[in-house]
Scaffold this active site. Sequence first.
Site, PDB file in Angstrom:
ATOM      1  N   ASN A 163      -0.862   9.326  29.517  1.00 53.74           N
ATOM      2  CA  ASN A 163      -0.707  10.787  29.539  1.00 53.74           C
ATOM      3  C   ASN A 163      -2.020  11.569  29.639  1.00 53.74           C
ATOM      4  O   ASN A 163      -2.075  12.584  30.306  1.00 53.74           O
ATOM      5  CB  ASN A 163       0.154  11.271  28.366  1.00 53.74           C
ATOM      6  CG  ASN A 163      -0.410  10.912  27.021  1.00 53.74           C
ATOM      7  OD1 ASN A 163      -1.141   9.944  26.887  1.00 53.74           O
ATOM      8  ND2 ASN A 163      -0.080  11.682  26.017  1.00 53.74           N
ATOM      9  N   GLU A 261      -2.602   4.992  17.247  1.00 52.67           N
ATOM     10  CA  GLU A 261      -2.158   6.377  17.452  1.00 52.67           C
ATOM     11  C   GLU A 261      -0.845   6.288  18.205  1.00 52.67           C
ATOM     12  O   GLU A 261      -0.826   5.921  19.380  1.00 52.67           O
ATOM     13  CB  GLU A 261      -3.193   7.142  18.288  1.00 52.67           C
ATOM     14  CG  GLU A 261      -4.577   7.235  17.671  1.00 52.67           C
ATOM     15  CD  GLU A 261      -4.620   8.080  16.421  1.00 52.67           C
ATOM     16  OE1 GLU A 261      -3.673   8.857  16.187  1.00 52.67           O
ATOM     17  OE2 GLU A 261      -5.588   7.946  15.666  1.00 52.67           O
ATOM     18  N   CYS A 295       1.610  13.401  22.513  1.00 55.65           N
ATOM     19  CA  CYS A 295       2.117  12.887  21.239  1.00 55.65           C
ATOM     20  C   CYS A 295       2.346  14.017  20.240  1.00 55.65           C
ATOM     21  O   CYS A 295       3.106  13.859  19.298  1.00 55.65           O
ATOM     22  CB  CYS A 295       1.120  11.897  20.685  1.00 55.65           C
ATOM     23  SG  CYS A 295      -0.542  12.546  20.757  1.00 55.65           S
ATOM     24  N   GLU A 480      -8.693   8.928  14.851  1.00 59.29           N
ATOM     25  CA  GLU A 480      -9.719   9.087  15.890  1.00 59.29           C
ATOM     26  C   GLU A 480     -10.585  10.266  15.499  1.00 59.29           C
ATOM     27  O   GLU A 480     -10.217  11.056  14.620  1.00 59.29           O
ATOM     28  CB  GLU A 480      -9.062   9.384  17.239  1.00 59.29           C
ATOM     29  CG  GLU A 480      -8.392   8.200  17.862  1.00 59.29           C
ATOM     30  CD  GLU A 480      -7.714   8.536  19.183  1.00 59.29           C
ATOM     31  OE1 GLU A 480      -7.528   7.622  19.973  1.00 59.29           O
ATOM     32  OE2 GLU A 480      -7.357   9.706  19.412  1.00 59.29           O
TER      33      GLU A 480
END
Length: 522
Positions: A163, A261, A295, A480
């Site tokens: 994405n 993630e 997300c 992250e």
Amino acid sequence: MSQQVRRLHKTRYEPFAAHVVEGRPTVEHREEFCVINPANGEDLCTVAAATASDVDLTINHAHAVFTSGTWSRATPLHRSQVLTKLARALETRVPEFAEIEMKQTGRAIREMRAQLGRLGEWLDYYAALLRTQESFVAPTQGQLLNYVQRVPLGVVAQITPFNHPLLIAIKKIAPALAAGNSVVVKPSELAPISVLEFAEMAVEAGVPLGVLSVLPGYGPTTGAEIVSHPLVRKVDITAGTTTGRAIGSVVGRNLAAYTAELGGKAPIVIFDNADVPSAINGAAFACFVASGQTCVSGTRVIVQSGVYEEFMKGFLMKVESIRRRMGDPSNPSSTMGTVISPLHLSRIHKMVSSRSSSTKLLAGGEPMTGASDLDGFEFSRGCFYPPTVLENVGTEDELWKEEVFGPVVVVKKFETEAEGVRLANDSKYGLGAGIWTTDLSRAHRVSGMLESGLVWVNTHHRNDPSSPWGGMKESGIGRENGVEALHAYSQSKSTIVNIAPPEESRVKDDWFAESAEGKRYG
Ligand code: NAD
């Protein structure tokens, strides 16, 4: 004078690994796959998937380079300078990279230009952290000097999704390289081009060959070979939750570190005292940027009854305005691009079509065909799905519970703050959430109650290299960004030095002396 035309990308890619770059042959035949532009079906390039022996050769070489110390023990100043040089080189190629991302993902060029323009910030941020990172001395007892340093992990593997192909790769690559690791990336098979191009740039900027390798291929073959390799000391993935679980069990068996993630189902909670025009704009951005394929996409819009009518009126007008201005993704005025592939298009449409009979479709709901109002682009050439809004969805319904990963939103009304919070937390995911209110106390109170790693108040989807990013519950583990990511790509190393004079050590540290008096243990 004839103008030299610069290539945007190659027509064929091999794995980017030292043995391939240096032309060393391997016996296994590499399976090839095509990268397709989802807006028009155009075949962009072929990619040779990394085989099991490519993976083994690459990881062994990455390990050898790590052990040699050329990067892993280079001074922080040197690594910092190389990352800074890479950031500047990347900036000069933003227009090209934006076009590559637009073509391989089908996302609107306006989005990709804005996103790519910021990627240098991640390299700059970790370059800066390297210049300021300090070791410490632990306050141990006795005549000991205990200093603690951060050292790299070794070979680390990164598995990335389709994405935000380059953004997510750079979010992971920057801290991993800064810490001194050897990095092996497997980009999504649907959108690997920008990551392969970036790796070449990294070597040109001074990252030694073998320190950053990119092995394209499919998840269950190339990806599985990489994450299960015993020399890999950390795996960092961004993927769906099912993929995250499958990889997690493999990583656990190898006792490697793991950052994941994963998926999300972000609630957008709009309270009666919200600034409604801002909430409409913010919710539209949350729900439909990247065609809902993020997300943290706002997928459950939860609106308090006092502003429900006003919000819905404006929101549906906004939705129609987005749909009306969809067109060729390369058109800078196009509002929203495609979804990633025909397979994803049909999966999204199946989820929308299988809605319960009580669910009301307020907008969208069918794949797009016909000519664009904006520029005449023929939608049936690609994977276009309109912004879609559904009302009266039950909390047991698939559309409430599962990630659609498309421009599909469910809307629900609530009465009290407690009910709003309960609905927002009614999900197995816990990545992003948005709150819209002008009541300061409520904003902080509700934020504290939301089970999400990221909560935005009167805004959505803000991302910065310094701001921790990651999920609770089934949205993943680890973070992250920020100092946390640099730490997660390194480990502490404690060196304990006896600083007592020898005559004192001879006496105190002789544990097995005839007399046990005054001896130190531990
Ligand atoms: P995906 O899970 O299909 O694939 C992601 C990557 O994993 C790809 O490179 C794929 O080839 C690889 N892979 C798949 N199976 C594997 C296996 N068994 N071993 C090793 N590698 C394997 O995800 P996708 O469709 O590319 O991306 C969408 C998903 O990513 C969504 O669920 C989305 O929520 C999530 N995502 C999360 C974040 C976040 O920050 N939490 C950000 C972006 C996307």
